[in-house]
Design a protein around this motif. Sequence first.
Motif, PDB file in Angstrom:
ATOM      1  N   GLY A  41       7.719 -17.215   4.599  1.00 21.38           N
ATOM      2  CA  GLY A  41       7.553 -17.427   3.169  1.00 21.38           C
ATOM      3  C   GLY A  41       7.611 -16.124   2.399  1.00 21.38           C
ATOM      4  O   GLY A  41       8.211 -16.053   1.312  1.00 21.38           O
ATOM      5  N   ALA A  42       7.001 -15.061   2.943  1.00 20.91           N
ATOM      6  CA  ALA A  42       7.070 -13.753   2.285  1.00 20.91           C
ATOM      7  C   ALA A  42       8.503 -13.247   2.218  1.00 20.91           C
ATOM      8  O   ALA A  42       8.944 -12.713   1.191  1.00 20.91           O
ATOM      9  CB  ALA A  42       6.183 -12.751   3.027  1.00 20.91           C
ATOM     10  N   ALA A  43       9.260 -13.410   3.317  1.00 22.73           N
ATOM     11  CA  ALA A  43      10.662 -12.990   3.312  1.00 22.73           C
ATOM     12  C   ALA A  43      11.476 -13.812   2.309  1.00 22.73           C
ATOM     13  O   ALA A  43      12.381 -13.285   1.647  1.00 22.73           O
ATOM     14  CB  ALA A  43      11.254 -13.138   4.710  1.00 22.73           C
ATOM     15  N   PHE A  44      11.140 -15.086   2.171  1.00 22.99           N
ATOM     16  CA  PHE A  44      11.850 -15.958   1.233  1.00 22.99           C
ATOM     17  C   PHE A  44      11.679 -15.483  -0.206  1.00 22.99           C
ATOM     18  O   PHE A  44      12.665 -15.309  -0.937  1.00 22.99           O
ATOM     19  CB  PHE A  44      11.338 -17.391   1.403  1.00 22.99           C
ATOM     20  N   VAL A  45      10.428 -15.253  -0.642  1.00 15.28           N
ATOM     21  CA  VAL A  45      10.214 -14.859  -2.037  1.00 15.28           C
ATOM     22  C   VAL A  45      10.714 -13.440  -2.287  1.00 15.28           C
ATOM     23  O   VAL A  45      11.229 -13.133  -3.372  1.00 15.28           O
ATOM     24  CB  VAL A  45       8.734 -15.008  -2.434  1.00 15.28           C
ATOM     25  N   MET A  46      10.603 -12.549  -1.303  1.00  6.25           N
ATOM     26  CA  MET A  46      11.130 -11.197  -1.484  1.00  6.25           C
ATOM     27  C   MET A  46      12.647 -11.209  -1.593  1.00  6.25           C
ATOM     28  O   MET A  46      13.234 -10.454  -2.375  1.00  6.25           O
ATOM     29  CB  MET A  46      10.685 -10.303  -0.322  1.00  6.25           C
ATOM     30  N   THR A  47      13.288 -12.049  -0.811  1.00  6.51           N
ATOM     31  CA  THR A  47      14.751 -12.147  -0.896  1.00  6.51           C
ATOM     32  C   THR A  47      15.186 -12.587  -2.280  1.00  6.51           C
ATOM     33  O   THR A  47      16.145 -12.050  -2.846  1.00  6.51           O
ATOM     34  CB  THR A  47      15.271 -13.136   0.160  1.00  6.51           C
ATOM     35  N   LEU A  48      14.482 -13.566  -2.845  1.00  9.82           N
ATOM     36  CA  LEU A  48      14.855 -14.081  -4.159  1.00  9.82           C
ATOM     37  C   LEU A  48      14.693 -13.042  -5.257  1.00  9.82           C
ATOM     38  O   LEU A  48      15.428 -13.065  -6.251  1.00  9.82           O
ATOM     39  CB  LEU A  48      14.020 -15.318  -4.489  1.00  9.82           C
ATOM     40  N   THR A  49      13.735 -12.130  -5.129  1.00  8.82           N
ATOM     41  CA  THR A  49      13.526 -11.128  -6.183  1.00  8.82           C
ATOM     42  C   THR A  49      14.321  -9.850  -5.954  1.00  8.82           C
ATOM     43  O   THR A  49      14.583  -9.118  -6.904  1.00  8.82           O
ATOM     44  CB  THR A  49      12.036 -10.762  -6.280  1.00  8.82           C
ATOM     45  N   LEU A  50      14.732  -9.570  -4.714  1.00  9.12           N
ATOM     46  CA  LEU A  50      15.348  -8.277  -4.405  1.00  9.12           C
ATOM     47  C   LEU A  50      16.854  -8.345  -4.173  1.00  9.12           C
ATOM     48  O   LEU A  50      17.504  -7.296  -4.139  1.00  9.12           O
ATOM     49  CB  LEU A  50      14.672  -7.673  -3.168  1.00  9.12           C
ATOM     50  N   TYR A  51      17.429  -9.542  -4.027  1.00 12.77           N
ATOM     51  CA  TYR A  51      18.880  -9.590  -3.779  1.00 12.77           C
ATOM     52  C   TYR A  51      19.702  -8.961  -4.903  1.00 12.77           C
ATOM     53  O   TYR A  51      20.837  -8.497  -4.648  1.00 12.77           O
ATOM     54  CB  TYR A  51      19.339 -11.037  -3.544  1.00 12.77           C
ATOM     55  N   PRO A  52      19.216  -8.894  -6.176  1.00 16.32           N
ATOM     56  CA  PRO A  52      20.042  -8.241  -7.198  1.00 16.32           C
ATOM     57  C   PRO A  52      20.387  -6.787  -6.898  1.00 16.32           C
ATOM     58  O   PRO A  52      21.398  -6.275  -7.392  1.00 16.32           O
ATOM     59  CB  PRO A  52      19.179  -8.356  -8.468  1.00 16.32           C
ATOM     60  N   TYR A  53      19.571  -6.079  -6.084  1.00 13.56           N
ATOM     61  CA  TYR A  53      19.942  -4.717  -5.689  1.00 13.56           C
ATOM     62  C   TYR A  53      21.277  -4.722  -4.962  1.00 13.56           C
ATOM     63  O   TYR A  53      22.168  -3.911  -5.241  1.00 13.56           O
ATOM     64  CB  TYR A  53      18.860  -4.122  -4.784  1.00 13.56           C
TER      65      TYR A  53
END
Length: 550
Positions: free
Chosen positions: A150-162
């Motif tokens: 779940g942590a990887a899921f929410v981090m992916t959603l916020t950080l993929y714009p990099y």
Amino acid sequence: MTDFPSRALRRPRAGWGLTCAALLVAGLCLLPIVAVGVAAILGDLDTVTQLARTVLPRYIGATLALVVLTGLGAALIGTGAAWLVAACDFPGRRWLEVLLVIPLAFPAYVLAYAYTHVLDFPGPVQTALRDLTGWGPRDYWFPEIRSLGGAAFVMTLTLYPYVYLLARAAFLLTGRRPFEVARSLGQGPWAAFARVSVPMARPAILAGVLLVAMEVIADYGTVAFFGVQTFATGIYTSWFTLADRAAAAQLALGLLAFALLLALTERMTRGRARFAPQTRSAEGRLPLRGSAGLLATFLCALPVALGAVLPTFALATMARRSEQDPFSPRYLDFLTNTVTLAAIAAVVTVAAAVLLGSRHRFAPDPAGRAALSVARLGYAVPGGVIAVGLLVPFGAFDNAIDAFMEATFGIDTGLLFTGSIWLLVLAYMIRFLAAAIGAYDGGLATVTHNVDAASRVLGAGVWATMRRVHLPVVRPAVATAALIVFVDVAKELPATLILRPFNFDTLAVQAHRLASDERLQGAAVPSLALALLGLIPVVVLMRRMRRSGL
């Protein structure tokens, strides 16, 4: 008009004042790194030895797993979306090209609160599932959001714009022609994309993934809320729960080494990046119509919906049902503290960036380059590491002053620096100075050295040239740098939790506190405020993307 022949006129000497100021800033940036190393080496190894036998392997495994899972997720979403909007034409492409940046406005811990409310057992998704099927709590399996996945899921959603921003720029520079050549040689669309387009943009993609990795290891709010034990949570636990500064410093040193390794790899990758620019307008885009176009629209809209639209709707619903009054004096105090900290830190950080950038501009010698390199290290150092690295020396300094004043004059000075707002501002400056330097250097690059020479001929010194020539010209870049630092400071959590003065809470601290107490509906109010603040620089970036066409 001929160029000025004298190199001395083109590049005046920086002067002792500017040199000393730049070296002071670089020294302050280096202080927490050195302090963590010294404290870790001199500290007692008993606690960290015990940690090594119990939870340290868990810290290492969870941190590495988060980095790998989030990096892969961000690479897949960012690269795929970047290729579609850069090389293809499909319904809604012009809007989605810009909207794909919006999730960057949300801190990962804010998305963690929103998705926990939506996907947890009492949330609307599982409740609706039980109502539709008549199942009981033990009759079905549902993915646990409060987990490493779940942590990887929410981090992916916020950080993929990099990854998306860097990969998109790379695809625009390389163009679609190599892809078409591969297609003409018999490669299918997926094979041409995987074997030609992605390898050509690999340096930019890897640089984006490394930036994502540095953000992951620096995160505290998300992993703490989900109960994932990483180095970041271990540092906080050692400092506050175990009251062992040596163990905290030793854990911070391990995290610092990993962060600096990532920063070095990112720098080397960026330095090797080479692209052969193509003429995008002449090539056009690959038209996608029918089901292919609808599929491309769906794939690009999905990250926006999951990373921005759904969390915003969930937070708004939670805030409406909460008992928190955003206009109460208490919340106005949180807002005032947040804005005050962010504004002071933005001014101090931009001023430091101007000093360092100007020193290197006037005298690009090894000392100036070294000062800039040291100052840029802060973006790779997690906030918790910086906090520990500042508390150790300044705490010792406070104790030494207090002992001296007590013995000599009988005066109890208490803590002059530790627990003050200025130590927190210093931590923010170190953490976000690299972003301000990048923005200021980008603006300063538009000012030719002939302008400096003309200013010198007219009798203006270094400080007068900075004040009367450089700053008026680069005012937009300075404003952008201040805005970026302002928003980053408002969202920063680990350094604020460790260094904030007593009873001095910000919106981020309030959101974390309420969420830790399982009061998610109350946490939605400060979380929405943070998301709105984070949206400001994203909107500025989106406008620039639309205007420049890049």
